[in-house]
Design a protein around this motif. Structure first.
Motif, PDB file in Angstrom:
ATOM      1  N   LYS A 196      -0.502 -37.109   8.090  1.00 48.62           N
ATOM      2  CA  LYS A 196      -0.172 -35.706   8.331  1.00 48.62           C
ATOM      3  C   LYS A 196      -1.372 -35.036   8.970  1.00 48.62           C
ATOM      4  O   LYS A 196      -2.496 -35.130   8.455  1.00 48.62           O
ATOM      5  N   TYR A 197      -1.123 -34.356  10.086  1.00 52.02           N
ATOM      6  CA  TYR A 197      -2.172 -33.629  10.789  1.00 52.02           C
ATOM      7  C   TYR A 197      -2.265 -32.225  10.212  1.00 52.02           C
ATOM      8  O   TYR A 197      -1.426 -31.367  10.479  1.00 52.02           O
ATOM      9  N   LEU A 198      -3.280 -32.001   9.400  1.00 51.02           N
ATOM     10  CA  LEU A 198      -3.466 -30.691   8.781  1.00 51.02           C
ATOM     11  C   LEU A 198      -3.985 -29.686   9.800  1.00 51.02           C
ATOM     12  O   LEU A 198      -3.626 -28.509   9.773  1.00 51.02           O
ATOM     13  N   GLY A 199      -4.849 -30.144  10.677  1.00 48.03           N
ATOM     14  CA  GLY A 199      -5.367 -29.338  11.777  1.00 48.03           C
ATOM     15  C   GLY A 199      -5.450 -30.187  13.018  1.00 48.03           C
ATOM     16  O   GLY A 199      -5.671 -31.400  12.932  1.00 48.03           O
ATOM     17  N   SER A 200      -5.263 -29.587  14.197  1.00 53.05           N
ATOM     18  CA  SER A 200      -5.184 -30.367  15.437  1.00 53.05           C
ATOM     19  C   SER A 200      -6.070 -29.812  16.544  1.00 53.05           C
ATOM     20  O   SER A 200      -5.953 -30.209  17.692  1.00 53.05           O
ATOM     21  N   GLY A 201      -6.952 -28.883  16.200  1.00 55.91           N
ATOM     22  CA  GLY A 201      -7.772 -28.228  17.207  1.00 55.91           C
ATOM     23  C   GLY A 201      -9.187 -28.755  17.254  1.00 55.91           C
ATOM     24  O   GLY A 201      -9.672 -29.425  16.335  1.00 55.91           O
ATOM     25  N   ALA A 202      -9.867 -28.428  18.341  1.00 50.85           N
ATOM     26  CA  ALA A 202     -11.281 -28.727  18.493  1.00 50.85           C
ATOM     27  C   ALA A 202     -12.106 -27.660  17.774  1.00 50.85           C
ATOM     28  O   ALA A 202     -11.578 -26.873  16.979  1.00 50.85           O
ATOM     29  N   TYR A 203     -13.369 -27.616  18.048  1.00 50.72           N
ATOM     30  CA  TYR A 203     -14.303 -26.752  17.327  1.00 50.72           C
ATOM     31  C   TYR A 203     -13.874 -25.289  17.292  1.00 50.72           C
ATOM     32  O   TYR A 203     -13.986 -24.621  16.269  1.00 50.72           O
ATOM     33  N   GLU A 204     -13.343 -24.796  18.421  1.00 49.84           N
ATOM     34  CA  GLU A 204     -13.040 -23.371  18.518  1.00 49.84           C
ATOM     35  C   GLU A 204     -11.734 -22.996  17.830  1.00 49.84           C
ATOM     36  O   GLU A 204     -11.504 -21.817  17.533  1.00 49.84           O
ATOM     37  N   GLY A 205     -10.852 -23.973  17.593  1.00 45.07           N
ATOM     38  CA  GLY A 205      -9.505 -23.637  17.155  1.00 45.07           C
ATOM     39  C   GLY A 205      -8.746 -22.933  18.269  1.00 45.07           C
ATOM     40  O   GLY A 205      -9.275 -22.653  19.343  1.00 45.07           O
ATOM     41  N   VAL A 206      -7.463 -22.683  18.040  1.00 44.13           N
ATOM     42  CA  VAL A 206      -6.639 -21.923  18.999  1.00 44.13           C
ATOM     43  C   VAL A 206      -5.763 -20.961  18.203  1.00 44.13           C
ATOM     44  O   VAL A 206      -5.011 -21.404  17.327  1.00 44.13           O
ATOM     45  N   PRO A 207      -5.848 -19.653  18.451  1.00 47.00           N
ATOM     46  CA  PRO A 207      -6.736 -18.990  19.413  1.00 47.00           C
ATOM     47  C   PRO A 207      -8.182 -19.016  18.936  1.00 47.00           C
ATOM     48  O   PRO A 207      -8.451 -18.925  17.737  1.00 47.00           O
ATOM     49  N   ALA A 208      -9.084 -19.144  19.897  1.00 50.26           N
ATOM     50  CA  ALA A 208     -10.497 -19.206  19.578  1.00 50.26           C
ATOM     51  C   ALA A 208     -11.042 -17.820  19.241  1.00 50.26           C
ATOM     52  O   ALA A 208     -10.573 -16.806  19.764  1.00 50.26           O
ATOM     53  N   LEU A 209     -12.032 -17.811  18.369  1.00 46.03           N
ATOM     54  CA  LEU A 209     -12.702 -16.575  18.013  1.00 46.03           C
ATOM     55  C   LEU A 209     -13.306 -15.939  19.266  1.00 46.03           C
ATOM     56  O   LEU A 209     -13.898 -16.634  20.096  1.00 46.03           O
ATOM     57  N   PHE A 210     -13.097 -14.660  19.416  1.00 51.47           N
ATOM     58  CA  PHE A 210     -13.649 -13.845  20.517  1.00 51.47           C
ATOM     59  C   PHE A 210     -12.926 -14.024  21.858  1.00 51.47           C
ATOM     60  O   PHE A 210     -13.210 -13.292  22.807  1.00 51.47           O
ATOM     61  N   CYS A 211     -12.009 -15.000  21.974  1.00 53.79           N
ATOM     62  CA  CYS A 211     -11.487 -15.385  23.286  1.00 53.79           C
ATOM     63  C   CYS A 211     -10.204 -14.640  23.655  1.00 53.79           C
ATOM     64  O   CYS A 211      -9.343 -14.401  22.805  1.00 53.79           O
ATOM     65  N   GLY A 212     -10.085 -14.336  24.942  1.00 54.78           N
ATOM     66  CA  GLY A 212      -8.875 -13.715  25.449  1.00 54.78           C
ATOM     67  C   GLY A 212      -8.278 -14.479  26.614  1.00 54.78           C
ATOM     68  O   GLY A 212      -7.575 -13.894  27.452  1.00 54.78           O
ATOM     69  N   CYS A 213      -8.525 -15.811  26.673  1.00 52.29           N
ATOM     70  CA  CYS A 213      -7.966 -16.614  27.761  1.00 52.29           C
ATOM     71  C   CYS A 213      -6.452 -16.720  27.620  1.00 52.29           C
ATOM     72  O   CYS A 213      -5.871 -16.361  26.589  1.00 52.29           O
ATOM     73  N   SER A 214      -5.794 -17.259  28.637  1.00 52.45           N
ATOM     74  CA  SER A 214      -4.333 -17.322  28.636  1.00 52.45           C
ATOM     75  C   SER A 214      -3.801 -18.187  27.494  1.00 52.45           C
ATOM     76  O   SER A 214      -2.754 -17.879  26.907  1.00 52.45           O
ATOM     77  N   VAL A 215      -4.504 -19.272  27.156  1.00 52.20           N
ATOM     78  CA  VAL A 215      -4.064 -20.139  26.066  1.00 52.20           C
ATOM     79  C   VAL A 215      -4.136 -19.404  24.739  1.00 52.20           C
ATOM     80  O   VAL A 215      -3.209 -19.473  23.913  1.00 52.20           O
ATOM     81  N   CYS A 216      -5.200 -18.685  24.526  1.00 47.22           N
ATOM     82  CA  CYS A 216      -5.367 -17.955  23.262  1.00 47.22           C
ATOM     83  C   CYS A 216      -4.383 -16.788  23.169  1.00 47.22           C
ATOM     84  O   CYS A 216      -3.822 -16.520  22.094  1.00 47.22           O
ATOM     85  N   ARG A 217      -4.141 -16.109  24.281  1.00 51.36           N
ATOM     86  CA  ARG A 217      -3.160 -15.016  24.269  1.00 51.36           C
ATOM     87  C   ARG A 217      -1.764 -15.550  23.966  1.00 51.36           C
ATOM     88  O   ARG A 217      -1.007 -14.951  23.201  1.00 51.36           O
ATOM     89  N   GLU A 218      -1.435 -16.695  24.566  1.00 48.73           N
ATOM     90  CA  GLU A 218      -0.128 -17.301  24.322  1.00 48.73           C
ATOM     91  C   GLU A 218       0.022 -17.683  22.851  1.00 48.73           C
ATOM     92  O   GLU A 218       1.078 -17.468  22.239  1.00 48.73           O
ATOM     93  N   ALA A 219      -1.046 -18.252  22.265  1.00 48.19           N
ATOM     94  CA  ALA A 219      -0.987 -18.653  20.863  1.00 48.19           C
ATOM     95  C   ALA A 219      -0.787 -17.450  19.948  1.00 48.19           C
ATOM     96  O   ALA A 219      -0.014 -17.501  18.986  1.00 48.19           O
ATOM     97  N   LYS A 220      -1.452 -16.354  20.252  1.00 47.62           N
ATOM     98  CA  LYS A 220      -1.307 -15.148  19.435  1.00 47.62           C
ATOM     99  C   LYS A 220       0.119 -14.601  19.512  1.00 47.62           C
ATOM    100  O   LYS A 220       0.655 -14.066  18.535  1.00 47.62           O
ATOM    101  N   GLU A 221       0.731 -14.754  20.672  1.00 49.03           N
ATOM    102  CA  GLU A 221       2.088 -14.238  20.864  1.00 49.03           C
ATOM    103  C   GLU A 221       3.142 -15.152  20.246  1.00 49.03           C
ATOM    104  O   GLU A 221       4.047 -14.687  19.546  1.00 49.03           O
ATOM    105  N   LYS A 222       3.021 -16.459  20.465  1.00 50.97           N
ATOM    106  CA  LYS A 222       4.082 -17.380  20.074  1.00 50.97           C
ATOM    107  C   LYS A 222       3.883 -17.986  18.684  1.00 50.97           C
ATOM    108  O   LYS A 222       4.849 -18.448  18.068  1.00 50.97           O
TER     109      LYS A 222
END
Length: 292
Positions: free
Chosen positions: A4-30
């Motif tokens: 079981k994959y409890l977490g699947s992100g790299a160091y920053e996670g998604v959405p990353a702290l402080f970040c407003g890139c398109s990937v992070c915005r999409e994650a916050k929305e969806k």
């Protein structure tokens, strides 16, 4: 055997702290599968893979049963895979009586964990065993897991290893964080037999060639499509997969998973999934279970 994959992100996670890139915005929305906490997995609900700062959250989110969890394999000492400060919570000042937690780590992780486990106030709440690449050992309450740590292509200061895990006739290769495997790892793998599941680092994104194309334009400018050292991408995942097939380490029944994703790849969950499934690769997400 189940992972079981409890977490699947790299160091920053998604959405990353402080970040407003398109990937992070999409994650916050969806939300849902677009959200990624720091990478951690558990095998058969009892054998942990890594101990990130999100372990507390994973325990709450997935109702982990700490009466069953007694052993934890550490891949390396980077802070998104090993957060030693939280080991203190196993001590009597923070929790009631519980079963000991046994860690296994190569040199740098071992030293960092010993700073916690050797504290007299910890008593016998946890301990750590030094592991060496290429030297097999057993883990589990009755030694039922045969573990082979192998050399990883990652920052050597973190004493990185990947793990081959064998249990009741099933075999998993857990390969995070690493680039293309070193040759001594390939030599050691040659004697292991067929793998039922391989889990490959895909921090650099998931772009690959389109049908009939040798050269291609990345899905987005952020993709690190040729990431070979330290981490991998889908393109280099496929190179590892091809070699594993040639060396009869995997076959058409082997489950192949890409994991450990960064927002810096420029791709969110759905675009990653669509690209990876072209090559028969599953895209991990927080909470995903695979039984083999």
């Amino acid at each position: 055997m189940k992972i079981k994959y409890l977490g699947s992100g790299a160091y920053e996670g998604v959405p990353a702290l402080f970040c407003g890139c398109s990937v992070c915005r999409e994650a916050k929305e969806k939300r849902g599968r677009f959200i990624r906490s720091r990478s951690q997995a558990i095998i058969n609900d009892e054998l942990l893979m890594d101990f990130p700062p999100d372990t507390v959250w994973h325990s709450i989110q997935y109702n982990l049963d700490w009466t069953r969890i007694g052993h934890c394999l550490i891949t390396h000492s980077h802070g998104d895979h090993l957060h030693p400060a939280d080991v203190e919570m196993a001590g009597a000042g923070f929790t009631g009586e519980h079963r000991p937690l046994h860690f296994y780590a190569a040199q740098d992780g071992y030293e960092k964990l010993r700073c916690m486990t050797d504290d007299p106030e910890m008593g016998e709440a946890s301990d750590v065993t030094l592991v060496e690449p290429g030297v097999a050992f057993t883990a589990g309450d009755n030694g039922e897991y045969r573990i082979l740590p192998l050399w990883a292509n990652h920052n050597p200061e973190t004493s990185p290893v990947i793990y081959s895990v064998f249990h009741e006739g099933k075999r998993i290769l857990y390969a995070h964080d690493t680039g293309i495997f070193p040759e001594n790892t390939w030599k050691a793998l040659a004697g292991q037999g067929r793998y039922d599941l391989i889990s490959l680092d895909c921090t650099g994104g998931t772009s690959g060639p389109r049908d009939g194309e040798e050269d291609f334009t990345p899905v987005c400018p952020g993709d690190f499509v040729e990431w070979r050292d330290g981490h991998m991408s889908l393109r280099t995942n496929r190179e590892v997969i091809r070699r594993m097939r040639l060396e009869n380490l995997i076959d058409d029944k082997t489950v192949i998973v890409a994991n450990h994703f960064s927002h810096n790849s420029g791709l969110g969950y759905e675009k990653t999934r669509l690209e990876a499934e072209k090559y028969g690769i599953l895209t991990a997400y927080d909470g995903m279970e695979v039984e083999i």
